[in-house]
Motif scaffolding. Structure first.
Motif, PDB file in Angstrom:
ATOM      1  N   THR A 176      69.899  25.416  81.699  1.00 45.77           N
ATOM      2  CA  THR A 176      69.884  24.001  82.070  1.00 45.77           C
ATOM      3  C   THR A 176      71.111  23.265  81.546  1.00 45.77           C
ATOM      4  OG1 THR A 176      67.450  24.030  82.040  1.00 45.77           O
ATOM      5  CG2 THR A 176      68.546  21.874  81.948  1.00 45.77           C
ATOM      6  N   THR A 199      74.044  24.424  80.847  1.00 42.04           N
ATOM      7  CA  THR A 199      75.271  24.850  81.521  1.00 42.04           C
ATOM      8  C   THR A 199      75.261  24.530  83.005  1.00 42.04           C
ATOM      9  OG1 THR A 199      74.338  27.074  81.790  1.00 42.04           O
ATOM     10  CG2 THR A 199      75.737  26.701  79.868  1.00 42.04           C
ATOM     11  N   THR A 200      74.191  23.852  83.467  1.00 46.04           N
ATOM     12  CA  THR A 200      74.030  23.425  84.868  1.00 46.04           C
ATOM     13  C   THR A 200      74.017  24.604  85.841  1.00 46.04           C
ATOM     14  OG1 THR A 200      76.390  23.137  85.345  1.00 46.04           O
ATOM     15  CG2 THR A 200      75.257  21.271  84.325  1.00 46.04           C
ATOM     16  N   PHE A 217      69.457  17.664  80.377  1.00 49.55           N
ATOM     17  CA  PHE A 217      70.432  17.533  81.456  1.00 49.55           C
ATOM     18  C   PHE A 217      71.645  16.718  80.994  1.00 49.55           C
ATOM     19  CE2 PHE A 217      66.709  17.706  84.653  1.00 49.55           C
ATOM     20  CZ  PHE A 217      66.756  19.084  84.640  1.00 49.55           C
ATOM     21  N   ILE A 218      71.340  15.532  80.455  1.00 48.90           N
ATOM     22  CA  ILE A 218      72.411  14.590  80.118  1.00 48.90           C
ATOM     23  C   ILE A 218      73.297  15.110  78.987  1.00 48.90           C
ATOM     24  CG2 ILE A 218      72.891  12.268  79.268  1.00 48.90           C
ATOM     25  CD1 ILE A 218      70.290  11.383  80.644  1.00 48.90           C
ATOM     26  N   ILE A 244      75.303  18.378  80.047  1.00 50.28           N
ATOM     27  CA  ILE A 244      76.501  18.102  80.843  1.00 50.28           C
ATOM     28  C   ILE A 244      77.594  17.503  79.954  1.00 50.28           C
ATOM     29  CG2 ILE A 244      77.427  16.660  82.683  1.00 50.28           C
ATOM     30  CD1 ILE A 244      74.744  16.961  84.100  1.00 50.28           C
ATOM     31  N   ILE A 248      79.128  20.310  77.604  1.00 54.89           N
ATOM     32  CA  ILE A 248      79.944  21.244  78.391  1.00 54.89           C
ATOM     33  C   ILE A 248      81.256  20.577  78.814  1.00 54.89           C
ATOM     34  CG2 ILE A 248      80.082  22.544  80.530  1.00 54.89           C
ATOM     35  CD1 ILE A 248      78.346  23.825  78.377  1.00 54.89           C
ATOM     36  N   GLY A 249      81.147  19.303  79.234  1.00 52.13           N
ATOM     37  CA  GLY A 249      82.364  18.575  79.604  1.00 52.13           C
ATOM     38  C   GLY A 249      83.309  18.430  78.417  1.00 52.13           C
TER      39      GLY A 249
END
Length: 361
Positions: free
Chosen positions: A60, A62-63, A85-86, A89, A92-93
């Motif tokens: 999740t 790592t999308t 999720f939030i 992301i 990872i960004g």
């Protein structure tokens, strides 16, 4: 422990510090959301294990979203999955940004000549009076070895010129008279150093070339390694000064074209002869070979050389630093003499060296 933490936070601006911190945060979030997902969904999903929950959290964050596990309860969806999720992301960004920042910074430092050279067996060219001159030298050096690493050390370049980048020539920014700059160019592992005059029109540049040569020899002595150095000399009067720096080779820039002009006038076509001898890209070149003989006459050596199949000619002798081209036939060979040979390429010379000991004078 306190000392370790102080050292750690002292490096907080470094790329490695940022990257490790981001990875630690990502791992902690992975474990945290995995555990929360397990407790939120274990009663709603039969057979769900903690390992499955950790896997779900990683997928999740790592999308990737394989869909093999997903939240079915209200708590699992809105109190666990949404934050996952939030934050996933976001982390990872951040990681991608740190990696991109590091790559850009490395490329920028390399382009501006701030990176330490990792090559071994490379050639260092000190000073860059003109990019075309350096490129011509690089082409000569790489004629027989196209992958030979070449490093230019100069302080008059803001960054590595595009012509050098295309030729895969590395760059270190700084004055070669500074020891730390030469160590940055990894001079200890180099196979040779060419010192060019900073300004070919200014004989005063010989003083700086002398200082550079002295620094190179001192670095070699400290490391217990012999570094081969060739220096471009503008004023012939400074030749003696250069020899005091224990330079291996000198090339006189002043007066060379004058002599070639006279030779061409007196002997038409001699320019083509000298041009071929001075380049590695065509014809034959001049080499020096250690003698394997302690006695004998020069004419006997030439006769014996003709018996071999290699395209090599002995045209002179180097004796105690003095050059004797085309010596008299009866000239006696002495211990320590070096032969001056004319050959098509280095491979001919290497083959000839193995046969030289077979020659009986």
């Amino acid at each position: 422990m306190i000392f370790f933490l102080r050292r750690w936070f002292a490096n907080r601006e470094r790329l490695a510090f940022k990257l490790v911190n981001a990875l630690i945060v990502a791992l902690l979030l992975n474990v945290t959301f995995g555990v929360l997902f397990y407790f939120a969904e274990r009663n709603a999903q039969e057979g769900l294990t903690l390992v499955d929950s950790l896997w779900w959290a990683m997928v999740t964050m790592t999308t990737v979203g394989y869909g093999d596990f997903f939240a079915t309860t209200w708590v699992g969806r809105f109190l666990v999955s949404y934050p996952c999720f939030i934050l996933g992301i976001g982390i990872i960004g951040y990681l991608l940004g740190v990696v991109a920042e590091g790559m850009i910074d490395r490329l920028s430092r390399k382009r501006k000549g701030f990176m330490k050279i990792k090559h071994t067996g490379h050639i260092i060219i000190c000073n860059c009076p003109h990019t075309d001159k350096v490129l011509r030298i690089a082409d000569e050096l790489r004629f027989h070895d196209s992958k030979l690493p070449i490093v230019v050390v100069a302080d008059n370049l803001e960054e590595n010129p595009s012509e050098f980048v295309e030729k895969n020539i590395d760059f270190v920014r700084g004055r070669p008279v500074v020891e730390t700059i030469m160590l940055q160019a990894n001079i200890i592992e180099s196979s040779g150093i060419i010192i060019l005059a900073r300004d070919p029109c200014d004989p005063a540049c010989d003083a700086e070339s002398y200082a550079t040569g002295s620094i190179v020899e001192q670095i070699g002595d400290d490391a217990g390694k012999e570094l081969r150095t060739v220096v471009e000399v503008i004023n012939p009067k400074n030749e003696r000064m250069m020899t005091r720096a224990r330079i291996d080779g000198l090339v006189m820039a002043d007066g060379l074209s004058d002599r070639l002009l006279v030779q061409e006038l007196l002997t038409p076509g001699s320019q083509n002869v000298f041009s071929q001898l001075l380049t590695t890209t065509e014809g034959s070149e001049i080499y020096t070979i250690d003698s394997s003989h302690d006695s004998g006459k020069f004419i006997d050596l030439q006769i014996e050389v003709l018996r071999f199949s290699d395209d090599v000619q002995i045209i002179g002798i180097v004796r105690q630093g003095s050059v004797m081209l085309n010596p008299g036939r009866s000239t006696e060979i002495e211990p320590g003499d070096r032969y001056i040979a004319l050959a098509r390429n280095r491979s001919c010379i290497d083959s000839f060296k193995t046969q030289l000991s077979e020659i009986k004078l």
